[in-house]
Motif scaffolding. Sequence first.
Motif, short mmCIF file in Angstrom:
data_model
loop_
_atom_site.label_atom_id
_atom_site.label_comp_id
_atom_site.label_asym_id
_atom_site.label_seq_id
_atom_site.Cartn_x
_atom_site.Cartn_y
_atom_site.Cartn_z
N TYR A 121 27.25 32.96 16.73
CA TYR A 121 26.43 31.76 16.56
C TYR A 121 25.52 31.49 17.75
O TYR A 121 24.93 30.42 17.85
CB TYR A 121 27.33 30.55 16.30
N GLY A 122 25.40 32.45 18.67
CA GLY A 122 24.46 32.33 19.78
C GLY A 122 23.28 33.25 19.55
O GLY A 122 23.35 34.20 18.76
N PRO A 123 22.16 33.01 20.21
CA PRO A 123 20.99 33.87 20.02
C PRO A 123 21.29 35.31 20.45
O PRO A 123 21.60 35.55 21.62
CB PRO A 123 19.92 33.22 20.92
N HIS A 124 21.25 36.23 19.50
CA HIS A 124 21.59 37.64 19.73
C HIS A 124 23.02 37.82 20.22
O HIS A 124 23.36 38.86 20.78
CB HIS A 124 20.61 38.29 20.71
N GLY A 125 23.85 36.79 20.06
CA GLY A 125 25.24 36.88 20.50
C GLY A 125 25.52 36.30 21.86
O GLY A 125 26.64 36.40 22.37
N ALA A 126 24.51 35.66 22.49
CA ALA A 126 24.66 35.14 23.86
C ALA A 126 25.55 33.90 23.90
O ALA A 126 25.56 33.09 22.98
CB ALA A 126 23.29 34.82 24.45
N LYS A 127 26.29 33.76 25.00
CA LYS A 127 27.09 32.57 25.28
C LYS A 127 26.59 31.94 26.58
O LYS A 127 25.96 32.60 27.41
CB LYS A 127 28.57 32.93 25.44
N GLY A 128 26.91 30.66 26.76
CA GLY A 128 26.55 29.99 28.02
C GLY A 128 27.49 30.40 29.13
O GLY A 128 28.71 30.46 28.95
N ILE A 129 26.92 30.69 30.33
CA ILE A 129 27.79 31.06 31.46
C ILE A 129 27.40 30.34 32.75
O ILE A 129 27.87 30.71 33.82
CB ILE A 129 27.80 32.59 31.69
N GLY A 130 26.57 29.32 32.68
CA GLY A 130 26.08 28.68 33.89
C GLY A 130 27.17 28.15 34.80
O GLY A 130 27.09 28.26 36.03
N GLU A 131 28.23 27.56 34.23
CA GLU A 131 29.29 26.97 35.04
C GLU A 131 30.42 27.95 35.35
O GLU A 131 31.09 27.83 36.38
CB GLU A 131 29.86 25.76 34.31
N LEU A 132 30.64 28.89 34.48
CA LEU A 132 31.78 29.80 34.58
C LEU A 132 31.95 30.44 35.96
O LEU A 132 33.07 30.48 36.48
CB LEU A 132 31.66 30.86 33.49
N PRO A 133 30.89 30.95 36.62
CA PRO A 133 31.10 31.65 37.90
C PRO A 133 31.65 30.76 39.01
O PRO A 133 32.15 31.27 40.01
CB PRO A 133 29.69 32.15 38.25
N MET A 134 31.55 29.43 38.84
CA MET A 134 32.05 28.51 39.87
C MET A 134 33.57 28.37 39.84
O MET A 134 34.19 28.01 40.83
CB MET A 134 31.40 27.13 39.65
N ASP A 135 34.18 28.68 38.71
CA ASP A 135 35.56 28.26 38.49
C ASP A 135 36.60 29.04 39.28
O ASP A 135 37.57 28.46 39.77
CB ASP A 135 35.90 28.36 37.00
N GLY A 136 36.45 30.36 39.39
CA GLY A 136 37.57 31.16 39.88
C GLY A 136 37.48 31.68 41.30
O GLY A 136 38.47 32.20 41.82
N GLY A 137 36.33 31.53 41.93
CA GLY A 137 36.16 32.13 43.26
C GLY A 137 37.13 31.62 44.30
O GLY A 137 37.67 32.40 45.10
N ALA A 138 37.39 30.31 44.32
CA ALA A 138 38.28 29.75 45.34
C ALA A 138 39.70 30.30 45.18
O ALA A 138 40.38 30.61 46.17
CB ALA A 138 38.28 28.22 45.25
N ALA A 139 40.15 30.42 43.94
CA ALA A 139 41.49 30.95 43.70
C ALA A 139 41.59 32.42 44.13
O ALA A 139 42.62 32.85 44.68
CB ALA A 139 41.85 30.80 42.23
N ALA A 140 40.52 33.19 43.88
CA ALA A 140 40.54 34.60 44.28
C ALA A 140 40.60 34.73 45.80
O ALA A 140 41.34 35.57 46.34
CB ALA A 140 39.30 35.31 43.73
N VAL A 141 39.84 33.90 46.51
CA VAL A 141 39.86 33.95 47.98
C VAL A 141 41.21 33.51 48.52
O VAL A 141 41.77 34.11 49.44
CB VAL A 141 38.72 33.06 48.56
#
Length: 538
Positions: free
Chosen positions: A489-509
Motif C-alpha cells: 500500500y506504499g508507492p512502489h512498495g515504499a515505507k516511511g523510515i524517517g524516525e526509525l534510524p533514531m531508535d536503536g543507536g543508543a542501545a547498540a552503543v
Amino acid sequence: FDLPDDKVIVIQTVTGGGFGGKEEYPSMIAGHAALLARKSGKPVKIVYDRAEDIAATTKRHAAIVQHKTGVSREGKLLAADIDVIMDGGAYATLSAVVLSRGAIHALGPYNCPNVRIRARVVATNTPPAGAFRGFGAPQTCFAYEMQMNKIAQTLGISPLEIRRKNLVREGDVTATGQVLKLSVSAEQVLEAAVSDSNYVAEYETAQKQNGAHKRVGVGLALFFHGAGFTGSGERRLPTRAGIELTHAGKVRVLTSSIEMGQGTETIFCQLTAEALGVNYDDVEFAQPNTALVPDSGPTVASRTCMVVGKALQDAVRVMKRKLEAFAGEKWLAREVEIRASKLWVNEREVASFAALAQMYFAEHGAGKELHGYKLPDEIQWDDNTYTGDAYPVFGWAADVAKVEVDMDTFEVKVLECVSAVDCGKALNPVLLEGQIEGGTLQALGHATIEEVVMHNGKVVNNRMTNCIIPTSLDTPELRVLLIENPYPYGPHGAKGIGELPMDGGAAAVAAAVWNATGIFPNEVPMTPERLQAASEKV
C-alpha cells in the motif's frame, strides 16, 4: 481572529531539519507574530536566537522505563511487565501521543505471549517536552534492548542468540494484538547487520581484552518503528495531494508536505514523472501555500513518502488517463500513451508532452487533479481498549556499533556503525541512505554526548558550546544496508523510515560499551562521569 479559512494564508519556505521541533512550537511563535502584525498593521518577524531557542522550545521527553521479564530456561520470553514514566515538563504539548508511541513500542520486535505495559507522563517544573525524532520510541527501545542483553547474560547465551530466539516473524502478534502480515523483516535486518559487521567474531574478541588501556567492543540493537499515524489516525485526516498543468506545458506537484532536507521535493517529483511517463525536468514542485495546495496533513510520523506519496501517485495516474483520453479524441485513436515525455499514437511519436499539456491547458485550464489517501480496510484499531492494528506497517532495522573506551578517562569513541534497514522499496537510494546516516548519527550523539541540563526548572546549558551535538569530526564510519521487503500500500512498495534510524543507536552503543568494559550502562548519554560511577559497581 475568528476568520474563515480563506482569510488566513500560511506560506512555508524550505525549512531546515525539523526532527519534531517544528511540529507544534512554531504555531505559538506564528500566533505571536500574527497578533503583533494585526495590532501594528505592519509586517512582523520574530526570530529566537540560539539561547532563546534552546531554553524555551520543546525537548525530548526524559523517561524512566522498568522491565520485569519471565523467561524459559531455553531463552524464550514468557511474560513482560513494563512500566514507563515520561517527563512532560510544565505544559502538555504532544506528550499524550509521544507517550502512546513509546508505550506501543515498549516490548520491541519480540514475541511474548503475556504482556502488560503501563505508561504515564507527568507534569514537572521544566520547559515542556514535545515531539523529537523517534517520538517516544528511542526511550523505550533503549530499555527493551538493554533488558534483552541482561536476559542473555543471566542465561549464559549471546545477545545475538536471545534475539534470534524471540524476534517476531510474519503471523506473530504484537502487544496490541496486531497480527503481522505485511513486510515483516526483523530476521532479515538482524542477519544482514550481523553478517556485514562480523559481529560474532568481534564480540568474542572483546571478551579477551582484560587489562587493556583502551578497550574495543561491539554491540547489537534490533528495533522497529510504526510508519504513519497510530491506529485510525489517518482516517481522521483529509490527506490529499495532486498535480496540475502549467501554461508552459509542465506538470506541478500540489502538496502541503514540507521539504526539511529529507528529500520530499525530489521524491514527489520522481513519483510524478514515473507515473505520468515524463522526464523529471518536466515536473515542478509548488511552494506549500495554503491558498494554492491541498491539505496533505502534517509532515510528521514517517508518513510523507508512504502516505502522501501514495495519494500523489494515484492522482497522477488519473491525470495520465485524462490526458491520454484527450489525445485519443484529438487524434481519433485508441492506442494512446504518454511515454518518455512524448505522446505516442499507434506506436508513433506524434507530439511532445509539453505540446500535449499546452493543448489541454488551452481548452480546459490547469486540469487540477487531487486524490486522497485511504487507509486499508483491514487496518482496525480501538482507541478505547488500545488494541488492534497500531500501524499499517512497521519499518525494521538492526544496528551494530563498534566503540573504543578509554579506561583512564572513560571516554567513549564510536568507531563504526552498520545499519540494516527495511525500507519497503528504496525510491531514491542516495537520499534514503542519507536519511539513515543522519538519523544514526543523531542516535550516536544521543548515546554519548547530548545532554540538556536543568536547574530549578531552567535549561542551564543553552549554548552550542555546552549543549553539544556531533560534528563531522565525530562521525564514525557509517554503513547502510537497504533491505527491500515491499509494502503493497506504499508507492512502489515504499515505507516511511524517517524516525526509525533514531531508535536503536543508543542501545547498540551501550551494548558495545558493556561488551568492551563489563560496565552495564542504564542511562544516556553515557558520559565519562556516569561510566566512571557505574564502573565502581562492577
